[in-house]
Design an enzyme around this catalytic site. Structure first.
Site, mmCIF file in Angstrom:
data_model
loop_
_atom_site.group_PDB
_atom_site.id
_atom_site.type_symbol
_atom_site.label_atom_id
_atom_site.label_comp_id
_atom_site.label_asym_id
_atom_site.label_seq_id
_atom_site.Cartn_x
_atom_site.Cartn_y
_atom_site.Cartn_z
ATOM 1 N N ASP A 170 1.223 -1.110 -0.376
ATOM 2 C CA ASP A 170 -0.096 -0.045 -0.520
ATOM 3 C C ASP A 170 0.806 1.135 -0.028
ATOM 4 O OD1 ASP A 170 -2.126 1.478 0.183
ATOM 5 O OD2 ASP A 170 -1.635 1.433 2.007
ATOM 6 N N ASP A 230 0.071 5.420 0.838
ATOM 7 C CA ASP A 230 -0.395 5.510 1.827
ATOM 8 C C ASP A 230 -0.476 5.199 3.552
ATOM 9 O OD1 ASP A 230 -0.190 7.930 3.041
ATOM 10 O OD2 ASP A 230 -2.340 8.312 3.185
#
Ligand code: B16
Ligand code: MG
Length: 211
Positions: free
Chosen positions: A9, A11
């Site tokens: 992922d 952020d």
């Protein structure tokens, strides 16, 4: 574990722009007189821009039409994108490079799987635009996490079957997306509150032990 690919992922895992998201949403909420705080903000992790707005508007005392909603997301995104101008490779989170070099040494492929439509801008700002074998982001998908679409897109671009993919996520919705997609889910940060993760880590460097 027979892991052939790691999907990061963006952020909250590679770089932390969650405070920028928070400040931009807070400015919007204040302008509209809608209550908003860090607890509500935590529910927006991994969630698409429009779905985030819908969550915030649940606390509004009036309804908004589609045109107004679109304008509000543009307003928020303009503020958010301005704050990204300060981002640099110094903002890459601790332990990322340890995990990255370990994967390269073991011939494990790497991808980014992010809900953000600003992914390419962020990767460029932190000098990682050529670092991954594939990128799948909010511009590629119709259904955001906990739907597995973004991770399946990343896996397809890597040419790796889901069951050999490991996802690292800071969002509860992202852990659910990884599990819904038949992948190994590793939780870090806020996602460690999820009981669906296969592993939890405090620091990205700990990923090395799992590969
Ligand atoms: P944008 P991730 C997510 O990124 C953020 O966690 C979430 O807060 C944000 O609403 C979403 O991206 C959409 O971002 O407005 O830039 O398209 O954690 O999936 O990398
Ligand atoms: Mg995240």
């Amino acid at each position: 574990m027979n892991i052939k690919a790691v999907i990061f992922d963006l952020d909250g895992v590679i770089v932390s722009t969650d405070q920028y998201h928070y400040k931009a949403w807070k400015e919007l909420a204040d302008k509209e007189n809608i209550p908003f705080d860090e607890t509500i903000n935590n529910r927006l992790r991994g969630v698409s821009r429009m779905e985030s707005l819908e969550i915030i508007l649940k606390n509004a005392d009036r309804s908004y039409n589609d045109k107004e909603k679109f304008e509000l997301t543009e307003y928020k995104n303009d503020i958010y994108r301005k704050s990204l101008e300060d981002l640099s490779k110094e903002d890459i989170l601790p332990g990322f490079w340890d995990a990255y070099h370990h994967c390269r040494d073991k011939d494990i492929l790497m991808a980014v799987g992010s809900s953000s439509k600003n992914t390419k801008k962020i990767l460029k700002a932190i000098d990682l635009d050529d670092a991954f074998d594939a990128v799948a982001d909010g511009t590629d998908i119709e259904n955001s996490k906990p739907d597995p679409e973004v991770f399946w897109t990343a896996a397809a671009r890597l040419g790796v079957d889901s069951k050999f993919c490991l996802v690292v996520e800071d969002a509860v919705s992202g852990i659910e997306a990884a599990k819904n997609g038949g992948m190994v889910a590793v939780a870090i940060g806020d996602a460690t509150s999820s009981d669906k993760a296969d592993h939890t880590i405090k620091h990205l460097r700990e990923l090395i032990k799992l590969l």
